[in-house]
Design a protein around this motif. Structure first.
Motif, PDB file in Angstrom:
ATOM      1  N   ILE A  19       0.858  -1.190   0.000  1.00 36.14           N
ATOM      2  CA  ILE A  19       0.000   0.000   0.000  1.00 36.14           C
ATOM      3  C   ILE A  19       0.890   1.234   0.000  1.00 36.14           C
ATOM      4  O   ILE A  19       1.848   1.312   0.780  1.00 36.14           O
ATOM      5  N   ILE A  20       0.575   2.181  -0.855  1.00 36.17           N
ATOM      6  CA  ILE A  20       1.177   3.512  -0.804  1.00 36.17           C
ATOM      7  C   ILE A  20       0.002   4.441  -0.532  1.00 36.17           C
ATOM      8  O   ILE A  20      -0.965   4.465  -1.296  1.00 36.17           O
ATOM      9  N   TYR A  21       0.057   5.143   0.590  1.00 38.80           N
ATOM     10  CA  TYR A  21      -1.107   5.949   0.965  1.00 38.80           C
ATOM     11  C   TYR A  21      -0.754   7.410   1.141  1.00 38.80           C
ATOM     12  O   TYR A  21       0.394   7.764   1.408  1.00 38.80           O
ATOM     13  N   HIS A  22      -1.757   8.233   0.955  1.00 37.45           N
ATOM     14  CA  HIS A  22      -1.651   9.641   1.328  1.00 37.45           C
ATOM     15  C   HIS A  22      -3.059  10.189   1.532  1.00 37.45           C
ATOM     16  O   HIS A  22      -4.051   9.521   1.249  1.00 37.45           O
ATOM     17  N   SER A  23      -3.114  11.391   2.069  1.00 37.56           N
ATOM     18  CA  SER A  23      -4.415  11.990   2.351  1.00 37.56           C
ATOM     19  C   SER A  23      -4.655  13.192   1.456  1.00 37.56           C
ATOM     20  O   SER A  23      -3.715  13.809   0.954  1.00 37.56           O
ATOM     21  N   HIS A  24      -5.920  13.465   1.256  1.00 44.55           N
ATOM     22  CA  HIS A  24      -6.365  14.716   0.651  1.00 44.55           C
ATOM     23  C   HIS A  24      -7.111  15.459   1.745  1.00 44.55           C
ATOM     24  O   HIS A  24      -7.980  14.883   2.399  1.00 44.55           O
ATOM     25  N   ALA A  80     -11.286  11.614  -1.940  1.00 42.22           N
ATOM     26  CA  ALA A  80     -10.188  10.653  -1.993  1.00 42.22           C
ATOM     27  C   ALA A  80     -10.154  10.025  -3.389  1.00 42.22           C
ATOM     28  O   ALA A  80     -10.629   8.915  -3.613  1.00 42.22           O
ATOM     29  N   TYR A  81      -9.601  10.774  -4.336  1.00 42.46           N
ATOM     30  CA  TYR A  81      -9.443  10.302  -5.706  1.00 42.46           C
ATOM     31  C   TYR A  81      -8.117  10.845  -6.222  1.00 42.46           C
ATOM     32  O   TYR A  81      -7.784  12.011  -5.964  1.00 42.46           O
ATOM     33  N   PRO A  82      -7.345  10.026  -6.934  1.00 43.89           N
ATOM     34  CA  PRO A  82      -6.017  10.481  -7.376  1.00 43.89           C
ATOM     35  C   PRO A  82      -6.063  11.719  -8.270  1.00 43.89           C
ATOM     36  O   PRO A  82      -6.830  11.766  -9.233  1.00 43.89           O
ATOM     37  N   SER A  83      -5.232  12.677  -7.932  1.00 40.04           N
ATOM     38  CA  SER A  83      -5.087  13.876  -8.763  1.00 40.04           C
ATOM     39  C   SER A  83      -4.171  13.546  -9.947  1.00 40.04           C
ATOM     40  O   SER A  83      -3.535  12.491  -9.986  1.00 40.04           O
ATOM     41  N   ARG A  84      -4.073  14.471 -10.874  1.00 40.18           N
ATOM     42  CA  ARG A  84      -3.148  14.276 -12.008  1.00 40.18           C
ATOM     43  C   ARG A  84      -1.717  14.088 -11.504  1.00 40.18           C
ATOM     44  O   ARG A  84      -0.964  13.280 -12.040  1.00 40.18           O
ATOM     45  N   ALA A 129       1.191  -1.959  -6.542  1.00 40.04           N
ATOM     46  CA  ALA A 129       0.742  -1.412  -5.261  1.00 40.04           C
ATOM     47  C   ALA A 129      -0.727  -0.996  -5.300  1.00 40.04           C
ATOM     48  O   ALA A 129      -1.276  -0.674  -6.350  1.00 40.04           O
ATOM     49  N   HIS A 130      -1.310  -0.994  -4.109  1.00 45.92           N
ATOM     50  CA  HIS A 130      -2.637  -0.418  -3.909  1.00 45.92           C
ATOM     51  C   HIS A 130      -2.399   1.028  -3.475  1.00 45.92           C
ATOM     52  O   HIS A 130      -1.664   1.267  -2.501  1.00 45.92           O
ATOM     53  N   TYR A 131      -2.984   1.971  -4.168  1.00 54.20           N
ATOM     54  CA  TYR A 131      -2.851   3.382  -3.810  1.00 54.20           C
ATOM     55  C   TYR A 131      -4.073   3.778  -2.994  1.00 54.20           C
ATOM     56  O   TYR A 131      -5.176   3.877  -3.525  1.00 54.20           O
ATOM     57  N   VAL A 132      -3.854   3.959  -1.701  1.00 58.88           N
ATOM     58  CA  VAL A 132      -4.941   4.305  -0.783  1.00 58.88           C
ATOM     59  C   VAL A 132      -4.955   5.812  -0.589  1.00 58.88           C
ATOM     60  O   VAL A 132      -3.917   6.426  -0.320  1.00 58.88           O
ATOM     61  N   LEU A 133      -6.149   6.375  -0.717  1.00 59.91           N
ATOM     62  CA  LEU A 133      -6.340   7.792  -0.427  1.00 59.91           C
ATOM     63  C   LEU A 133      -7.366   7.935   0.677  1.00 59.91           C
ATOM     64  O   LEU A 133      -8.408   7.277   0.659  1.00 59.91           O
ATOM     65  N   VAL A 134      -7.035   8.780   1.622  1.00 64.61           N
ATOM     66  CA  VAL A 134      -7.927   9.090   2.733  1.00 64.61           C
ATOM     67  C   VAL A 134      -8.259  10.567   2.628  1.00 64.61           C
ATOM     68  O   VAL A 134      -7.357  11.397   2.542  1.00 64.61           O
ATOM     69  N   SER A 135      -9.541  10.892   2.612  1.00 62.06           N
ATOM     70  CA  SER A 135      -9.924  12.298   2.619  1.00 62.06           C
ATOM     71  C   SER A 135     -10.250  12.707   4.048  1.00 62.06           C
ATOM     72  O   SER A 135     -11.102  12.109   4.698  1.00 62.06           O
ATOM     73  N   THR A 136      -9.548  13.723   4.520  1.00 62.93           N
ATOM     74  CA  THR A 136      -9.822  14.276   5.851  1.00 62.93           C
ATOM     75  C   THR A 136     -10.585  15.593   5.729  1.00 62.93           C
ATOM     76  O   THR A 136     -10.596  16.396   6.651  1.00 62.93           O
ATOM     77  N   ALA A 137     -11.227  15.780   4.586  1.00 63.96           N
ATOM     78  CA  ALA A 137     -11.986  17.016   4.351  1.00 63.96           C
ATOM     79  C   ALA A 137     -13.072  17.208   5.400  1.00 63.96           C
ATOM     80  O   ALA A 137     -13.447  18.343   5.704  1.00 63.96           O
TER      81      ALA A 137
END
Length: 140
Positions: free
Chosen positions: A76-81, A86-90, A101-109
Motif C-alpha cells: 500500500i502507498i497511501y496519502h491523504s487529501h 479521496a481520488y487520485p489527482s493528475r 501497489a494499492h494506492y490508498v487515499l484518505v480524505s480528511t476534508a
C-alpha cells in the motif's frame, strides 16, 4: 480488491488525521509477492503542504533498501487529501510508479467540514486509474 486489517486501516486514518491540515503519506510493506500489507511505515511529507505530498528522497531510498533486505515490497502507498475527495489527482497519477501497489487515499476534508470522510483504494497502471473494493478484516 485490497484486504487489510482493522489495525492497519486505523493507523492509516490516524496518521492522516494527525497530519491534517497537511497531507500525510506513507507505505504499508508486505512480503514480496504476497499482496498482504503487514508493516506500517508512516513517512514525512517533505512538502509539508495541504495540497501536495512528497516523500523525502533520502527516506524513500532508505525504505526501499530496508524492504529489499527484508524481502518486502510496498503493498500500500497511501496519502491523504485534506480538502477534496479521496481520488487520485493528475499529480498523484504521474507519481504512481509501483504498478503492483494499492494506492490508498484518505480524505480528511470532514475535519474542515469540506466533505465526507473517505477511505478508498486504487490501482494506477500506466496512468490508468481503477478503483477497487476495500475489505477490512480483524486478522489475516
Amino acid at each position: 480488491m485490497l484486504t487489510l486489517t482493522q489495525a492497519l486501516h486505523d493507523r492509516i486514518v490516524a496518521h492522516a488525521r494527525a497530519d491534517h491540515p497537511d497531507e500525510a503519506c506513507g507505505v504499508v510493506a508486505g512480503p514480496a509477492g504476497s499482496d498482504r500489507p503487514e508493516r506500517f511505515i508512516p513517512m514525512l511529507n517533505a512538502a509539508r503542504s495541504p495540497t501536495f505530498y512528497e516523500f523525502d528522497s533520502g527516506d524513500l531510498l532508505k525504505l526501499y533498501r530496508e524492504m529489499d533486505d527484508r524481502d518486502e515490497e510496498p503493498v500500500i502507498i497511501y496519502h491523504s487529501h485534506t480538502a477534496t475527495e479521496a481520488y487520485p489527482s493528475r499529480t498523484d497519477i504521474s507519481y504512481a510508479n509501483e504498478p503492483g501497489a494499492h494506492y490508498v487515499l484518505v480524505s480528511t476534508a470532514d475535519a474542515d467540514d469540506a466533505g465526507d470522510f473517505q477511505f478508498r483504494s486504487f490501482r494506477i497502471v500506466d496512468g490508468e486509474v481503477t478503483e477497487e473494493e476495500v475489505k477490512v478484516v480483524e486478522a489475516y
